[in-house]
Design a protein around this motif. Structure first.
Motif, PDB file in Angstrom:
ATOM      1  N   PRO A 127       0.850  -1.349   0.000  1.00  0.00           N
ATOM      2  CA  PRO A 127       0.108  -0.018   0.029  1.00  0.00           C
ATOM      3  C   PRO A 127       0.764   1.326   0.178  1.00  0.00           C
ATOM      4  CG  PRO A 127      -0.615  -1.847   1.642  1.00  0.00           C
ATOM      5  CD  PRO A 127       0.600  -1.896   0.911  1.00  0.00           C
ATOM      6  N   LEU A 128       0.562   2.147  -0.629  1.00  0.00           N
ATOM      7  CA  LEU A 128       1.123   3.654  -0.775  1.00  0.00           C
ATOM      8  C   LEU A 128       1.388   4.394   0.452  1.00  0.00           C
ATOM      9  CD1 LEU A 128       0.640   4.875  -4.371  1.00  0.00           C
ATOM     10  CD2 LEU A 128       2.308   3.285  -3.876  1.00  0.00           C
ATOM     11  N   TYR A 129       0.220   4.137   1.174  1.00  0.00           N
ATOM     12  CA  TYR A 129       0.138   4.601   2.564  1.00  0.00           C
ATOM     13  C   TYR A 129      -0.402   3.654   3.773  1.00  0.00           C
ATOM     14  CZ  TYR A 129      -3.808   5.953  -0.384  1.00  0.00           C
ATOM     15  OH  TYR A 129      -4.995   5.621  -0.952  1.00  0.00           O
ATOM     16  N   THR A 130       0.021   3.865   4.876  1.00  0.00           N
ATOM     17  CA  THR A 130      -0.320   2.994   5.916  1.00  0.00           C
ATOM     18  C   THR A 130      -1.594   3.261   6.656  1.00  0.00           C
ATOM     19  OG1 THR A 130       1.917   2.755   6.595  1.00  0.00           O
ATOM     20  CG2 THR A 130       0.471   2.361   8.304  1.00  0.00           C
ATOM     21  N   SER A 131      -2.316   4.663   6.582  1.00  0.00           N
ATOM     22  CA  SER A 131      -3.447   4.976   7.012  1.00  0.00           C
ATOM     23  C   SER A 131      -4.117   5.924   6.258  1.00  0.00           C
ATOM     24  CB  SER A 131      -3.446   5.189   8.541  1.00  0.00           C
ATOM     25  OG  SER A 131      -2.701   6.347   8.846  1.00  0.00           O
ATOM     26  N   SER A 132      -5.427   6.202   6.331  1.00  0.00           N
ATOM     27  CA  SER A 132      -6.156   7.259   5.585  1.00  0.00           C
ATOM     28  C   SER A 132      -7.235   8.172   6.381  1.00  0.00           C
ATOM     29  CB  SER A 132      -6.437   6.766   4.354  1.00  0.00           C
ATOM     30  OG  SER A 132      -7.572   5.996   4.163  1.00  0.00           O
ATOM     31  N   ILE A 133      -7.533   9.318   5.916  1.00  0.00           N
ATOM     32  CA  ILE A 133      -8.893   9.839   6.597  1.00  0.00           C
ATOM     33  C   ILE A 133      -9.514  10.340   5.350  1.00  0.00           C
ATOM     34  CG2 ILE A 133      -9.727  11.907   7.777  1.00  0.00           C
ATOM     35  CD1 ILE A 133      -7.317  11.905   9.550  1.00  0.00           C
ATOM     36  N   SER A 134     -10.683   9.871   4.931  1.00  0.00           N
ATOM     37  CA  SER A 134     -11.449  10.141   3.892  1.00  0.00           C
ATOM     38  C   SER A 134     -12.758  10.819   3.983  1.00  0.00           C
ATOM     39  CB  SER A 134     -11.559   8.847   3.107  1.00  0.00           C
ATOM     40  OG  SER A 134     -12.520   7.688   4.110  1.00  0.00           O
TER      41      SER A 134
END
Length: 275
Positions: A127-134
């Motif tokens: 994954p390009l990032y470990t966590s996200s806020i959407s």
């Protein structure tokens, strides 16, 4: 001393029950090590269905995922193992669809596959990032394409996101540019799952994209009049898991910038939570 003493219930002088207990302990330790200390995003060729299931779970939450595959190209008479890399753009059944940096599409199956382009020995999802806020953007109008990009860049800076990924539709005017030119410019992206351009009127176009990284959108360098967005979902990607207070701070920043009206409209998720 007998090797196996059935009468006494011993092997090499050790009681059968004790041996079973020791074997069970070693098995549990081994299982724990594989589960907790192993690589949850690395799969053998026999685990391709598991890799597909994991990818779909990540993709459903807006994660862009690169992949490294060790395997053999179907039809290669040498049978030599090689490295294949790219962006996963789709996955179903026992097959991963990959797009490489040159824009070529190829399919990856398990170690015994013969219908796909590559038979995998090892698959590693990244994954390009470990966590996200959407969240869905409340902002639906921008004066021009440059203003649209600038406000997304400001959002990225003020929330400290490492990446911004977008899914939705953008309607713009592109006077003086032909349809095929706009279409090629929009659809030639690497860090995205899908991007399409549709002509809806004289010099008017709708850009429809799924999980497109902001950098890809910036490359379009479109000069336009007014910009209208529809169902725009924005994913702010981070390179680490975020604590509760940090998540709250970011949501408040998003609210202050006018992309949401209440922090409850934004959702936080991490790869570790999903898996």
């Amino acid at each position: 001393m007998k090797l196996i003493d059935i009468r006494e219930g011993k092997i090499l002088g050790v009681n059968f029950v004790d041996l079973i207990a020791v074997a069970l302990v070693f098995f549990l330790i081994f299982s724990f090590a594989r589960t907790v200390l192993g690589e949850p995003l690395t799969f053998s060729g026999e685990e391709v269905y598991k890799a597909v299931k994991t990818y779909n779970k990540l993709e459903s939450k807006g994660f862009l995922v690169e992949v490294e595959v060790r395997g053999t190209a179907i039809g290669d008479p040498t049978g030599e193992e090689k490295e294949f890399k790219g962006m996963v753009v789709a996955a179903r059944g026992g097959t991963l669809q990959i797009k490489n940096e040159y824009g070529d599409l190829f399919s990856v199956g398990g170690s015994m596959s013969y219908l796909e382009d590559v038979a995998a020995k090892k698959i590693r999802l990244m994954p390009l990032y470990t966590s996200s806020i959407s969240f869905y953007s409340k902002k639906e109008y921008f004066g021009n394409f440059g203003e649209f990009i600038n406000q997304l860049e400001q959002l990225k800076r003020e929330t400290g996101a490492s990446r911004v990924v977008l899914t939705g539709e953008v309607s713009i005017s592109q006077p003086g540019r032909g349809y095929l030119d706009v279409k090629k410019t929009v659809e030639d992206c690497f860090f995205c799952l899908n991007a399409k351009a549709y002509k809806i009127g004289d010099d008017l176009y709708t850009l429809s994209f799924k999980a497109m990284e902001l950098g890809e959108l910036e490359k379009l360098n479109l000069a336009s009049g007014e910009v209208f967005v529809k169902n725009l979902r924005i994913y702010l990607g981070y390179d680490e898991d975020l604590g509760r207070e940090e998540v709250k701070r970011i949501k408040l920043s998003v609210e202050r910038l006018g992309f949401i009206t209440d922090e409850g409209e934004a959702t936080y998720v991490s790869v570790d939570e999903l898996l």
